[in-house]
Design an enzyme around this catalytic site. Sequence first.
Site, PDB file in Angstrom:
ATOM      1  N   ASP A 128      41.370  46.178  31.934  1.00 38.71           N
ATOM      2  CA  ASP A 128      41.038  45.577  30.637  1.00 38.71           C
ATOM      3  C   ASP A 128      41.780  44.239  30.545  1.00 38.71           C
ATOM      4  O   ASP A 128      42.985  44.211  30.301  1.00 38.71           O
ATOM      5  CB  ASP A 128      41.464  46.488  29.482  1.00 38.71           C
ATOM      6  CG  ASP A 128      40.608  47.744  29.385  1.00 38.71           C
ATOM      7  OD1 ASP A 128      40.027  48.144  30.408  1.00 38.71           O
ATOM      8  OD2 ASP A 128      40.528  48.321  28.289  1.00 38.71           O
ATOM      9  N   LYS A 169      34.830  44.082  25.372  1.00 40.27           N
ATOM     10  CA  LYS A 169      35.656  44.938  24.510  1.00 40.27           C
ATOM     11  C   LYS A 169      36.106  44.121  23.317  1.00 40.27           C
ATOM     12  O   LYS A 169      36.446  42.949  23.452  1.00 40.27           O
ATOM     13  CB  LYS A 169      36.847  45.443  25.347  1.00 40.27           C
ATOM     14  CG  LYS A 169      37.897  46.214  24.590  1.00 40.27           C
ATOM     15  CD  LYS A 169      38.953  46.776  25.561  1.00 40.27           C
ATOM     16  CE  LYS A 169      40.177  47.278  24.820  1.00 40.27           C
ATOM     17  NZ  LYS A 169      41.253  47.743  25.713  1.00 40.27           N
ATOM     18  N   LYS A 223      32.886  48.131  24.461  1.00 36.12           N
ATOM     19  CA  LYS A 223      33.988  49.023  24.076  1.00 36.12           C
ATOM     20  C   LYS A 223      34.650  48.514  22.805  1.00 36.12           C
ATOM     21  O   LYS A 223      35.412  47.550  22.844  1.00 36.12           O
ATOM     22  CB  LYS A 223      35.019  49.101  25.214  1.00 36.12           C
ATOM     23  CG  LYS A 223      36.275  49.896  24.839  1.00 36.12           C
ATOM     24  CD  LYS A 223      37.253  49.993  26.017  1.00 36.12           C
ATOM     25  CE  LYS A 223      38.586  50.592  25.568  1.00 36.12           C
ATOM     26  NZ  LYS A 223      39.598  50.575  26.636  1.00 36.12           N
TER      27      LYS A 223
END
Lengths: 313, 288
Positions: free
Chosen positions: A150, A213, A249
Amino acid sequence: MSATTTHEFSDATRDESSLRRFLHGLPGVDAVGLEQRSAGLATRSIKKSSKRWAIDTAISMVDLTTLEGADTPGKVRSLCAKARHPAPATPRVAAVCVYPDMVATAAQEVAGTGVEVASVATAFPSGRSSLRIKIADTEYAVEAGATEIDMVIDRGAFLAGRYGQVFDEIRTIKAACGDTHLKVILETGELATYDNVRRASWLALLAGGDFIKTSTGKVSPAATLPVTNLMLQAVRDWHAATGQHRGVKPAGGIRTTKDAIRHLVAVHEVAGPDWLTPKLFRFGASSLLNDLLMQRQTQLSGHYSGPDYVTVD
Amino acid sequence: MSDRVTVSKTYKLFVGGAFPRSESGRTYPVSDSRGRFLANAAQASRKDLREAVVAARGAFGKWSGATAYNRGQVLYRVAELLEGRREQFAAEVAAGEGAPSRRAQSIVDAAIDRWVWYAGWTDKLATVLGAANPVAGPYFSFSVPEPTGVVGVLAPPDSSLLGLVSVLAPVLAVGATAVVVASEDRPLPAITLAEVLATSDVPGGVVNLLTGHTAELAPWLAAHADVNALDLAGAPVEQRAELERAAAGTVTRVLRVGRGEPDWTTGPDIGRLRALVETKTVWHPMGV
């Protein structure tokens, strides 16, 4: 051009000015309409067997997260135990998400269970460091056994309009990841406008991010329904243009089952049923899992459950 | 001639320190003792009850962690505020219970006195219910009463103020938090009491008060896994066995009551306080 950039958009990524032209050429976001649509979708009533399905699906989509300065190997191990087996007869969660130095511990704990190990990297959460350090951060996590990275984008560069720098950074990190899944954190709470969220989403998709995300969870507001909807639109349009599936996400601020189900409704309505899988939609959360488990108990037992019946994190 | 339009009050629930309507949007008419319309009260649903339990659980840490002295002061201040609303309470009790105004007044006085009585117990309870235990070993062993947690209270149906105070005040005095289902037919004094609590120093969520159909809400309250004790004072007689079974399923302590409604005007004892605490015993090695 990177291998993931298709021919259709290769013009857009030829140089900084064409990238800027492309991103600023994206249609503007109708903020009122977007918020109204999100609020409208949030009123859907999901009950009985649909709710049970939604709860189990949401559990399987959780990236169980602990990103605290106070994380210890013991805490990460107990988190992994919960990820493998949240409760009797529940699906396991999608992944655990930890800082790079905890990846080795987590990888050992979830080995062979199908639970992925996600690690934040690239000077999380601010993204304020040199590219060299960001690459080293990523490689450190990958070598330790992370199967998903991430990364955060450099919001300062993005807001200053240096799109090319952000683009190159994502591509460089993607290269450093190799086969490891890359999620690109936009930190929408710092992007100020919906137009910026749309541009950042496309920028990340163009640069090869497997997931986009919303947030680090360190900035408020984090994941909101309108922002998630906007990002779902981006991956839907990307799929329509290229045939590739990219994931979304939302992370941070999703604490209740009700919130999670609202997001699932949005996934179904905005992106489509294809996205209702942990491969393409995740929740970055920690306390959400307990609420999902409590709601699951309520559905099965017929009476309300309480925090005494789930683990303390 | 006055052509002023009177401003009538919307009676709402009291959850987490706020006054929401029922999420169901339902209301039901409340009549006085002779069947004349008094007001529309909110008719709580099981989801309102769920929210109330969440609020009570959230407030438990702070309220149970406050010093006993502080809780006593806070509760005493509630009594001061009740005193300022004597006339309003008396009028509501008179209308709801059909009591003549002098008797209604004495009921209100008794309710305020009852509140003060329980306020006085906060810092004496540990002395009376706790102990330094004589044990055969090199240990200092002592027992202290601790509040049991979230208490569900089904308020007495007839005595709408004195009865309510008699079952609610002990919950607060021991440091527990309450989810109260008010008297179904006479809920108005309970809502006024909630207004008093909202303007007192009792933290939001310590008392949550629902109005509605007791028989509809009671099973959800009894079976709720996050409710630690259940006071059956106002439970419908035919429902009591079922409620006790449901409560047993989630390990909820039950305060049973006799057949008819007791005479709330007679002096209380510490039975309710005793029922709402759990005794913690500590063995401390003394060394030699």
